[in-house]
Design an enzyme around this catalytic site. Structure first.
Site, PDB file in Angstrom:
ATOM      1  N   LYS A 112       0.729  -0.944   0.505  1.00 58.79           N
ATOM      2  CA  LYS A 112       0.074   0.072  -0.215  1.00 58.79           C
ATOM      3  C   LYS A 112       0.633   1.249   0.377  1.00 58.79           C
ATOM      4  O   LYS A 112       0.292   1.558  -0.489  1.00 58.79           O
ATOM      5  CB  LYS A 112      -1.049   0.005   1.217  1.00 58.79           C
ATOM      6  CG  LYS A 112      -2.474  -0.803   1.231  1.00 58.79           C
ATOM      7  CD  LYS A 112      -3.260  -1.025   1.799  1.00 58.79           C
ATOM      8  CE  LYS A 112      -4.488  -2.045   1.508  1.00 58.79           C
ATOM      9  NZ  LYS A 112      -5.891  -2.092   2.446  1.00 58.79           N
ATOM     10  N   LYS A 193      -4.749 -10.238  -5.642  1.00 58.45           N
ATOM     11  CA  LYS A 193      -6.576 -11.068  -4.250  1.00 58.45           C
ATOM     12  C   LYS A 193      -7.166  -9.104  -4.972  1.00 58.45           C
ATOM     13  O   LYS A 193      -6.870  -8.779  -4.918  1.00 58.45           O
ATOM     14  CB  LYS A 193      -5.258 -10.933  -3.393  1.00 58.45           C
ATOM     15  CG  LYS A 193      -5.274  -9.736  -1.909  1.00 58.45           C
ATOM     16  CD  LYS A 193      -5.965 -10.032  -0.753  1.00 58.45           C
ATOM     17  CE  LYS A 193      -5.843  -8.488  -0.095  1.00 58.45           C
ATOM     18  NZ  LYS A 193      -7.272  -8.199   0.114  1.00 58.45           N
ATOM     19  N   LYS A 196     -11.307  -4.374  -1.895  1.00 56.97           N
ATOM     20  CA  LYS A 196     -11.884  -3.399  -2.228  1.00 56.97           C
ATOM     21  C   LYS A 196     -11.069  -1.888  -2.778  1.00 56.97           C
ATOM     22  O   LYS A 196     -12.185  -1.576  -3.459  1.00 56.97           O
ATOM     23  CB  LYS A 196     -13.065  -3.164  -0.449  1.00 56.97           C
ATOM     24  CG  LYS A 196     -13.491  -4.010  -0.557  1.00 56.97           C
ATOM     25  CD  LYS A 196     -14.441  -3.091   1.075  1.00 56.97           C
ATOM     26  CE  LYS A 196     -13.896  -4.097   2.159  1.00 56.97           C
ATOM     27  NZ  LYS A 196     -12.337  -3.848   2.846  1.00 56.97           N
TER      28      LYS A 196
HETATM   29  P1  ATP Z   1      -8.785  -3.195   1.368  1.00 59.79           P
HETATM   30  O1  ATP Z   1      -8.562  -3.300  -0.039  1.00 59.79           O
HETATM   31  O2  ATP Z   1      -9.612  -2.165   1.853  1.00 59.79           O
HETATM   32  O3  ATP Z   1      -7.785  -3.800   2.224  1.00 59.79           O
HETATM   33  P2  ATP Z   1     -10.044  -6.263   1.471  1.00 59.79           P
HETATM   34  O4  ATP Z   1     -10.908  -6.558   0.438  1.00 59.79           O
HETATM   35  O5  ATP Z   1      -9.416  -6.184   1.091  1.00 59.79           O
HETATM   36  O6  ATP Z   1      -9.865  -4.112   1.274  1.00 59.79           O
HETATM   37  P3  ATP Z   1     -10.148  -6.438   4.026  1.00 59.79           P
HETATM   38  O7  ATP Z   1     -11.246  -5.301   5.371  1.00 59.79           O
HETATM   39  O8  ATP Z   1      -9.142  -5.143   4.671  1.00 59.79           O
HETATM   40  O9  ATP Z   1     -11.079  -6.128   2.807  1.00 59.79           O
HETATM   41  O10 ATP Z   1      -9.985  -7.338   4.728  1.00 59.79           O
HETATM   42  C1  ATP Z   1     -11.409  -7.903   5.302  1.00 59.79           C
HETATM   43  C2  ATP Z   1     -11.952  -9.465   5.412  1.00 59.79           C
HETATM   44  O11 ATP Z   1     -12.004 -10.258   4.278  1.00 59.79           O
HETATM   45  C3  ATP Z   1     -10.698  -9.564   5.920  1.00 59.79           C
HETATM   46  O12 ATP Z   1     -10.698 -11.605   7.171  1.00 59.79           O
HETATM   47  C4  ATP Z   1      -9.445 -10.820   4.469  1.00 59.79           C
HETATM   48  O13 ATP Z   1      -8.950 -11.324   5.287  1.00 59.79           O
HETATM   49  C5  ATP Z   1     -11.229 -11.185   3.817  1.00 59.79           C
HETATM   50  N1  ATP Z   1     -10.446 -10.664   2.839  1.00 59.79           N
HETATM   51  C6  ATP Z   1     -10.109  -9.684   2.028  1.00 59.79           C
HETATM   52  N2  ATP Z   1      -9.887 -10.050   0.892  1.00 59.79           N
HETATM   53  C7  ATP Z   1      -9.863 -11.361   0.564  1.00 59.79           C
HETATM   54  C8  ATP Z   1      -9.494 -12.026  -0.571  1.00 59.79           C
HETATM   55  N3  ATP Z   1      -9.035 -11.235  -2.390  1.00 59.79           N
HETATM   56  N4  ATP Z   1     -10.148 -12.713  -0.378  1.00 59.79           N
HETATM   57  C9  ATP Z   1     -10.429 -13.814   0.813  1.00 59.79           C
HETATM   58  N5  ATP Z   1     -10.385 -13.445   1.693  1.00 59.79           N
HETATM   59  C10 ATP Z   1     -10.052 -11.766   1.282  1.00 59.79           C
HETATM   60 MG    MG Z   2      -7.442  -5.387   3.392  1.00 61.58          MG
END
Ligand code: ATP
Ligand code: MG
Length: 329
Positions: A112, A193, A196
């Site tokens: 990041k 991965k 969001k």
């Molecule tokens: P950001 O990009 O803002 O970090 P994010 O999609 O990574 O958003 P988080 O809020 O950071 O989402 O994570 C919330 C939960 O979702 C955590 O338990 C994380 O491990 C899980 N998670 C996030 N992305 C994935 C993915 N691609 N596959 C499986 N689990 C995920």
């Molecule tokens: Mg995340």
């Protein structure tokens, strides 16, 4: 007493199938066997700039989606991190026992930070706040996606270091990953991965995407140069589509292989569309019902914050007295 779980999601954007399959789906299953606390971690979200009105909206949307996915608020607490000030306070106390080198090694920080011209100190200390979230409730177990494994190791290290310095204080929590869907990859780039905060119209499937959009995104998903599924040589894009199907359908490995080996990619994608839409449609229906009654949602958030507050306050008191900082008698 049931063992306790804690887990959270950042209200940084639209929740996607990676959040669901990696974390929330597992919570729904575990909530009956554990005392459960599920958190909308807004203090984590602001480690990167969030437009204030939009953040406010996303906090409520994330909470409503937790419920729509099947979290039962009579059984589990659904709380907003900033409503319980102990999170930020414990985070400071733990910051003081965390070596900077531990934080600089975190791959999420490096990824990041690499995209930013100016890196906020909050982005570096993010995993300490995450450790505080978990340790504050003496959680035994943390159900998360695979991308959080490194932060969970750090949480354990911080707990152990604190316990060694000041005496046994924190439960050292276990990580719980789902068997399938622990790491859903981006549809446009299966080396990254699904996130969001990632850009790209075809990167992620949001839980609130209408079926036609889900179909459009999946039909465009990156595959590889083979014409059909070959279990020996398939690339990460095809592997990702298969694991999305498997996570939604619940099929075992043998059934997957028998059905999909040799299937042309167009047909594979149609099957994935069907499985994803079937899994998401009931969530969307419940989401519409829940958001039709904003007072109900606010009630759940208020009650949950009140329910968890005494647990948080008691841990914080213990930590402060162990460290010798001055507290009211
Ligand atoms: P950001 O990009 O803002 O970090 P994010 O999609 O990574 O958003 P988080 O809020 O950071 O989402 O994570 C919330 C939960 O979702 C955590 O338990 C994380 O491990 C899980 N998670 C996030 N992305 C994935 C993915 N691609 N596959 C499986 N689990 C995920
Ligand atoms: Mg995340």
């Amino acid at each position: 007493m049931r063992p306790r779980i804690f887990s959270g999601v950042q209200p940084t954007g639209s929740l996607h199938i990676g959040n669901y399959l990696g974390a929330i789906k597992n919570w729904v299953k575990l909530q009956h066997d554990y005392e459960s606390i599920f958190c909308i971690v807004d203090l984590h979200a602001i480690t990167l700039y969030q437009e204030p009105a939009e953040l406010r909206r996303k906090i409520e949307q994330t909470a409503a989606l937790f419920l729509a996915c099947g979290i039962d608020p009579r059984e589990s607490s659904v709380m907003v991190q900033s409503m319980v000030p102990c999170h930020a306070e414990l985070s400071w106390l733990l910051t003081c026992v965390t070596p900077v080198g531990w934080l600089e090694r975190m791959t999420q920080y490096k990824d990041k930070a690499a995209k930013l011209e100016s890196v906020g100190a909050g982005l570096l200390s993010y995993p300490v706040l995450m450790a505080a979230d978990i340790l504050l409730y003496q959680a035994n177990c943390v159900p998360v996606g695979d991308d959080q494994s490194q932060h969970m190791e750090l949480t354990r290290d911080i707990a152990q270091r604190f316990n060694a310095l000041y005496g046994d204080t924190f439960v050292v929590p276990e990580t719980k990953l789902p068997a399938v869907g622990a790491r859903v990859m981006g549809l446009d780039d299966p080396e990254k991965k699904m996130s969001k905060s990632a850009e790209g119209a075809n990167h992620a499937i949001a839980l609130l995407d209408p079926p036609a959009l889900i179909k459009k995104k999946l039909m465009k998903a990156t595959t590889d140069s083979n014409p059909a599924v070959d279990y020996e040589t398939m690339g990460p894009g095809v592997q990702n589509l298969l694991s999305i199907f498997q996570a939604f359908s619940g099929w075992d490995d043998a059934a997957m292989k028998q059905h999909f080996a040799g299937m042309r990619y167009g047909d594979l994608k149609k099957s994935v569309v069907e499985a994803v839409v079937a899994g998401i449609e009931p969530i969307q229906q419940r989401y519409a019902e829940i958001t039709a009654d904003p007072a109900y949602l606010r009630g759940v958030l208020d009650e949950s914050a009140a329910r968890v507050m005494p647990i948080a306050a008691s841990t914080l008191d213990l930590v402060k007295s162990r460290m010798g900082v001055y507290t009211a008698r």
